[in-house]
Enzyme design. Sequence first.
Site, PDB file in Angstrom:
ATOM      1  N   CYS A 161      14.809  35.743  18.899  1.00 40.53           N
ATOM      2  CA  CYS A 161      13.466  35.455  18.404  1.00 40.53           C
ATOM      3  C   CYS A 161      13.002  34.034  18.700  1.00 40.53           C
ATOM      4  O   CYS A 161      11.826  33.714  18.541  1.00 40.53           O
ATOM      5  CB  CYS A 161      13.393  35.734  16.901  1.00 40.53           C
ATOM      6  SG  CYS A 161      13.859  37.425  16.464  1.00 40.53           S
TER       7      CYS A 161
ATOM      8  N   HIS B 189       7.289  32.488  14.431  1.00 42.10           N
ATOM      9  CA  HIS B 189       7.823  33.822  14.712  1.00 42.10           C
ATOM     10  C   HIS B 189       7.476  34.738  13.542  1.00 42.10           C
ATOM     11  O   HIS B 189       7.684  34.390  12.378  1.00 42.10           O
ATOM     12  CB  HIS B 189       9.339  33.744  14.899  1.00 42.10           C
ATOM     13  CG  HIS B 189      10.026  35.050  14.856  1.00 42.10           C
ATOM     14  ND1 HIS B 189       9.616  36.133  15.609  1.00 42.10           N
ATOM     15  CD2 HIS B 189      11.094  35.482  14.129  1.00 42.10           C
ATOM     16  CE1 HIS B 189      10.402  37.161  15.361  1.00 42.10           C
ATOM     17  NE2 HIS B 189      11.303  36.798  14.461  1.00 42.10           N
TER      18      HIS B 189
ATOM     19  N   ASN C  97       7.982  42.695  13.443  1.00 38.79           N
ATOM     20  CA  ASN C  97       8.764  41.659  14.117  1.00 38.79           C
ATOM     21  C   ASN C  97       9.046  42.112  15.542  1.00 38.79           C
ATOM     22  O   ASN C  97       9.842  43.016  15.767  1.00 38.79           O
ATOM     23  CB  ASN C  97      10.061  41.429  13.340  1.00 38.79           C
ATOM     24  CG  ASN C  97      10.973  40.392  13.970  1.00 38.79           C
ATOM     25  OD1 ASN C  97      10.836  40.028  15.125  1.00 38.79           O
ATOM     26  ND2 ASN C  97      11.938  39.926  13.197  1.00 38.79           N
TER      27      ASN C  97
END
Length: 332
Positions: free
Chosen positions: A116, A257, A287
């Site tokens: 990520c 993020h 996500n």
Amino acid sequence: MINGGAGVAFVGSGSARVETELSNEMLSRVVDTSDEWISTRTGICHRHVANADESLTVLAAQAANNAIAAAKLTPEDIDLIILATSTPDDLFGTACQVQATIGATRAVAFDLTAACSGFVFGVVTAAQFIRTGTYQNVVVIGADLLSRWVDWQDRTTCVLFGDGAGAVVMQACDRDRLLGFEMHSDGTMNGCLNLAYTADSAPLTDGVSTQKGTFTAITMNGREVYRFAVSRVPEVLEKTLFHAGLAADDIDWLILHQANQRILDAVAKRLKLPKERVVSNMAQHGNTSAASIPIALDEWVRSDKIQPGDKIAMSGFGAGLTWGAALLEWGL
């Protein structure tokens, strides 16, 4: 961390998403959960998941083409393609397939894996090639199809992840628009978030065995990852601002993020940033790992919220564990 070489500008953004949408209500038919349980704990309402006919290559290529068009360039103008991904179509790398798909015949291409944090790490990596004068036009793509590696019976993880791709074009210029950055890793916490390879012994000949296995589903210690994020992300942003000689109040937009709305809220509170300056689109995307920051960036650029000259602070954090931040000024 800024050197005296050529400057870096951020001149175009693009994104791409798969069409199939999976809502919280639909997910509740698969695993023991509910829309209320997911949305209140994460801020996520929908995510997009790729079907068997869709590939990371095509998705990443679409995002790259959109970013190149926004920068008023052609694929032949691109010198370098960096694909940040943890879910390649080919373990040997997918960036070269993207290069061929978009027709960037002059570009060298490679994958970068930092989960990520991948997009932020990719931007910093691209900047070094530009600052040394090696390349002039670089595409950085963040793309992941995490639905490939989700255990759909594990409600602690399956509710979080979605698929998508986003990209930016970075270009050499006289004035440096990458104002500062920080990158960090802590392998002692690697076990908190994994997409691990598991092998079995496979006898080959007398006295010789090899291993044969596959990657297992995503596992995560959500509590530890949350503690890590709310501690490390504000810290790395504050360090980045310090190196750039700026304060949090100088930031026009904070793009984190998109892991959990509670993390975004906690970081904004620590930095004393008003909610309207914090970019959040996880309600619609979930996500998307390395794709989450460039997708959010592109949506805000294309809705005219982000304007040339705006200062954007970005921070990625995740498996590794890795975390980093970049402070940039949008546009030429």
